[in-house]
Design a protein around this motif. Sequence first.
Motif, PDB file in Angstrom:
ATOM      1  N   HIS A 294       0.797  -1.232   0.000  1.00  0.00           N
ATOM      2  CA  HIS A 294       0.000   0.000   0.000  1.00  0.00           C
ATOM      3  C   HIS A 294       0.824   1.273   0.000  1.00  0.00           C
ATOM      4  O   HIS A 294       0.321   2.330  -0.406  1.00  0.00           O
ATOM      5  N   THR A 295       2.087   1.209   0.467  1.00  0.00           N
ATOM      6  CA  THR A 295       2.849   2.453   0.587  1.00  0.00           C
ATOM      7  C   THR A 295       4.175   2.457  -0.168  1.00  0.00           C
ATOM      8  O   THR A 295       4.800   3.507  -0.278  1.00  0.00           O
ATOM      9  N   SER A 316      -0.303   6.504   0.085  1.00  0.00           N
ATOM     10  CA  SER A 316      -0.730   5.122  -0.125  1.00  0.00           C
ATOM     11  C   SER A 316      -1.519   4.956  -1.415  1.00  0.00           C
ATOM     12  O   SER A 316      -1.997   5.933  -2.011  1.00  0.00           O
ATOM     13  N   PHE A 350      -3.460   4.575   6.403  1.00  0.00           N
ATOM     14  CA  PHE A 350      -3.412   4.317   4.968  1.00  0.00           C
ATOM     15  C   PHE A 350      -4.556   4.982   4.217  1.00  0.00           C
ATOM     16  O   PHE A 350      -4.510   5.087   2.995  1.00  0.00           O
ATOM     17  N   TYR A 517       3.816  -1.645  -5.264  1.00  0.00           N
ATOM     18  CA  TYR A 517       3.169  -0.340  -5.120  1.00  0.00           C
ATOM     19  C   TYR A 517       3.285   0.514  -6.382  1.00  0.00           C
ATOM     20  O   TYR A 517       2.259   0.956  -6.924  1.00  0.00           O
TER      21      TYR A 517
END
Length: 594
Positions: A294-295, A316, A350, A517
């Motif tokens: 997510h990041t 994110s 997030f 990501y």
Amino acid sequence: MQSRKILWLFIGCLFFKFILFDLDWSLNTTFSSFSFPQTYLTKFLLASLLAVPFLYIRSRWYLITVGTLIDLLLIVNLMYFRTYYTSIPWDSYFLAGNLSDFTASVFDSLRWSDLGFPLLTVLFLVLTRKQNLKVTLKEQRRKSLRLLAGCICVPLLALGGIIAYYGGYKKTYEALLTDYQTCGTPIYTIFGSLYYEHVQDKIEYTPQIKKEIEDWLSKHPRRQPLPFQIEARDNCIIILAESFESWVLEKSVEGKEITPNLNRMLKEENVLYAPYVQTQVKGSRSIDGQLLLHTGLLPINYGAYSARFPHHTYYSIDKAFKEKYEGGGTCCMTVDKKVVWNVAIVAQDFGYDKLLDKPYFVLDEKTGPRHRLGDVSFLRQCGEKLATEELFPTGGHTLVQCVTYSGHSPFIIPEESKRISFSDKLPERLRNYMVVANYTDYAIGQFITFLRSQKKFENTMIVITGDHEGFGLTRKPLYEHALGKDIISPERFTPLIVLNSPVHLRYEKVMGQVDLYPTLLDLLGADDYPWRGLGESILSSGKKAFAISPQMEIIGDTVGVSTAEIQHAKDAWRVSDLIISCDYFAHGRTGDKK
């Protein structure tokens, strides 16, 4: 004289317990720690310090209590290491209540060699059973105390000199993280690792740290324009499968396909498939997997970022999606409780709009060691929730993550849930894993079939990946098995599968989880998002075909890759640790568009 004999036996017993711990640890890593004088000095110093109270307490119960507590401490850290490749971080001791949910996994980490610790305690009691523990004369006690003072001062001064020579404890310990990644704990003991973690907690955002981060970011490859146009989908559903590895895909064992549903999907049009995603999680496992995905950040050196650094600022996938589609919504669904790994905090950090955890699902199919909701029922209920307009509006923009559970170690599901079986010729753990992978494959197949039956999901991209590898230190014996070597992979790869992808691609090179990501940013059409992460999109023509594991191993093809590029990838781990621990993004930094 009897009391002094007990004293030295006690010190010797503790010393050899620490050495036994190092031997067990090193069997699965490297014996390099035994070449450092600090290894022996720290253990003798610690054993001597623990013996001091005995001169005043004069009780056999003190010796039994200390010996037993040391046994427990060493054993539980070895159990933790066998899965997470590190000693237990300080914050995780306060999360011990979560172990009630992981009982089977805990016992699965025990080894016969762990009996060596309590056996040493028993041996000490046998050797001292006839010794007199009555209070001695003050003169005798003073002599023993002088001897102990020497046993403490000599190693203490020697250690102090070594540490001072290398620039202090923090620098000395961090030097090990570069060349001897797993040697910190066996050299400086569990207490030394905890102290280093404590020092880490005190890192503050300074001009020097800012410069170090931004120097690294300035050297990171910038994103090159793609040679094709991305027609991004309106929605995205991410299936984060527990402990799901790549080698089960497109593989038959004893004439049986392990993952027939996913195998069929891989042959469809508009599919992106990357089978060699090097897992890069550390001690926090599943929640580290979410951080990477997510990041675009790598896990911190010690502990769970969600526990140590709650409410820090992150860029994110979820925030990028909502920025691209104003009014778009994001949601995470999991069978776990919000308190596990501080998921409730992660959801806020997030940018999830909704978090649907254990209470939102009906426990009508129990699987795994924690009797959590099985993947088939969980994904079926996820589908039912997504069919509602409230959670997934027709014509809107929604990003959803579904985190499965059944693949959790030790890979046990009820007999009635099994859809495949293998002969006893194969190792039991390997058989169990393949049975669970087949079960998860069926659950995903049913879920995808339902989604495709609903018109509202036509313009939805579906991402399937694993949160981390599944075997830890048990992989090696399985791979070395006469039959296992032709089945299981020696590497820790999880797959990336994207259905209804705007790009059709089979990427056969090694990539890291940190590369997921930026790849998803490209697929979502969010290429102008200011934070591109510490990895590189596999859609980029300049992407190098290697990754750095948490143990600093170079995985993949480095032909044509310079030494500077490899070091840059290794340095990303420290830079990520600084970004998270110093809350870098809270200072208005995005590291430039790359």
